[in-house]
Design a protein around this motif. Structure first.
Motif, PDB file in Angstrom:
ATOM      1  N   CYS A   1      21.075  -5.864  72.475  1.00 18.10           N
ATOM      2  CA  CYS A   1      21.443  -4.472  72.777  1.00 18.10           C
ATOM      3  C   CYS A   1      20.226  -3.568  72.681  1.00 18.10           C
ATOM      4  N   TRP A   2      19.423  -3.758  71.662  1.00 17.22           N
ATOM      5  CA  TRP A   2      18.216  -2.938  71.499  1.00 17.22           C
ATOM      6  C   TRP A   2      17.230  -3.206  72.632  1.00 17.22           C
ATOM      7  N   ARG A   3      17.097  -4.452  73.040  1.00 16.98           N
ATOM      8  CA  ARG A   3      16.196  -4.772  74.159  1.00 16.98           C
ATOM      9  C   ARG A   3      16.673  -4.112  75.447  1.00 16.98           C
ATOM     10  N   LEU A   4      17.984  -4.125  75.688  1.00 14.50           N
ATOM     11  CA  LEU A   4      18.526  -3.488  76.888  1.00 14.50           C
ATOM     12  C   LEU A   4      18.270  -1.995  76.900  1.00 14.50           C
ATOM     13  N   MET A   5      18.178  -1.401  75.713  1.00 15.09           N
ATOM     14  CA  MET A   5      17.908   0.025  75.612  1.00 15.09           C
ATOM     15  C   MET A   5      16.406   0.294  75.558  1.00 15.09           C
ATOM     16  N   ASP A   6      15.595  -0.733  75.811  1.00 15.96           N
ATOM     17  CA  ASP A   6      14.143  -0.640  75.968  1.00 15.96           C
ATOM     18  C   ASP A   6      13.383  -0.428  74.648  1.00 15.96           C
ATOM     19  N   PHE A   7      13.984  -0.835  73.521  1.00 16.64           N
ATOM     20  CA  PHE A   7      13.255  -0.806  72.262  1.00 16.64           C
ATOM     21  C   PHE A   7      12.453  -2.092  72.130  1.00 16.64           C
ATOM     22  N   SER A   8      11.348  -2.016  71.417  1.00 16.10           N
ATOM     23  CA  SER A   8      10.546  -3.217  71.185  1.00 16.10           C
ATOM     24  C   SER A   8      11.181  -4.049  70.074  1.00 16.10           C
ATOM     25  N   ASP A   9      10.857  -5.336  70.045  1.00 15.71           N
ATOM     26  CA  ASP A   9      11.338  -6.201  68.970  1.00 15.71           C
ATOM     27  C   ASP A   9      10.800  -5.731  67.624  1.00 15.71           C
ATOM     28  N   GLU A  10       9.601  -5.166  67.626  1.00 19.84           N
ATOM     29  CA  GLU A  10       9.018  -4.641  66.390  1.00 19.84           C
ATOM     30  C   GLU A  10       9.884  -3.504  65.832  1.00 19.84           C
ATOM     31  N   ASP A  11      10.314  -2.591  66.700  1.00 25.08           N
ATOM     32  CA  ASP A  11      11.201  -1.509  66.260  1.00 25.08           C
ATOM     33  C   ASP A  11      12.513  -2.064  65.730  1.00 25.08           C
ATOM     34  N   PHE A  12      13.062  -3.060  66.431  1.00 26.76           N
ATOM     35  CA  PHE A  12      14.318  -3.662  65.991  1.00 26.76           C
ATOM     36  C   PHE A  12      14.160  -4.314  64.618  1.00 26.76           C
ATOM     37  N   ASN A  13      13.085  -5.053  64.426  1.00 29.29           N
ATOM     38  CA  ASN A  13      12.875  -5.748  63.153  1.00 29.29           C
ATOM     39  C   ASN A  13      12.782  -4.764  61.992  1.00 29.29           C
ATOM     40  N   LYS A  14      12.145  -3.613  62.217  1.00 34.10           N
ATOM     41  CA  LYS A  14      12.076  -2.586  61.171  1.00 34.10           C
ATOM     42  C   LYS A  14      13.468  -2.042  60.859  1.00 34.10           C
ATOM     43  N   ALA A  15      14.242  -1.769  61.893  1.00 33.78           N
ATOM     44  CA  ALA A  15      15.585  -1.215  61.700  1.00 33.78           C
ATOM     45  C   ALA A  15      16.519  -2.246  61.065  1.00 33.78           C
ATOM     46  N   GLU A  16      16.340  -3.510  61.427  1.00 38.08           N
ATOM     47  CA  GLU A  16      17.207  -4.569  60.916  1.00 38.08           C
ATOM     48  C   GLU A  16      17.084  -4.727  59.399  1.00 38.08           C
TER      49      GLU A  16
END
Length: 119
Positions: free
Chosen positions: A53-68
């Motif tokens: 979902c985060w990738r589809l919204m154009d966030f980087s994996d780095e941003d996702f990992n921080k939020a996770e």
């Protein structure tokens, strides 16, 4: 995007099943990702992961990992559903200004594979 099925009787978005070929349907904020549509692969029906979902919204994996690290999956789904893709926002805003209608074409476009492998 092709709707290939419905897993609930109500006909609501949360019960829609889409083919894994083509574009993704709109993401929505909801509890445990149940509000988001499911995708049908060759072998099974599954819901999108928070990372997808985060990738589809154009966030980087780095941003996702921080939020996770500081959010539950429920919160990650909601955050993706409440966001907007920058290129879409630029295209909408470009329509408001004369001579800027094609401003979105200058935005960076990712070419990564959005879906996780071996899911």
């Amino acid at each position: 995007m092709a709707k290939v099925g419905q897993i609930s009787n109500e006909g609501s978005q949360c019960g829609s099943v889409y083919s894994d070929n083509g574009n993704s349907p709109t993401l929505t904020a909801g509890t445990h990702g149940d509000a988001n549509s499911k995708i049908c692969t060759e072998y099974r029906i599954r819901k999108l992961t928070p990372k997808e979902c985060w990738r589809l919204m154009d966030f980087s994996d780095e941003d996702f990992n921080k939020a996770e690290k500081v959010n539950s999956n429920t919160q990650l789904y909601k955050q993706a559903g409440n966001s907007i893709v920058v290129n879409v926002l630029v295209a909408i805003l470009g329509q408001l200004f004369h001579g800027k209608e094609d401003a979105y074409r200058d935005c960076k476009v990712k070419t990564e594979n959005f879906f996780e492998e071996n899911v």
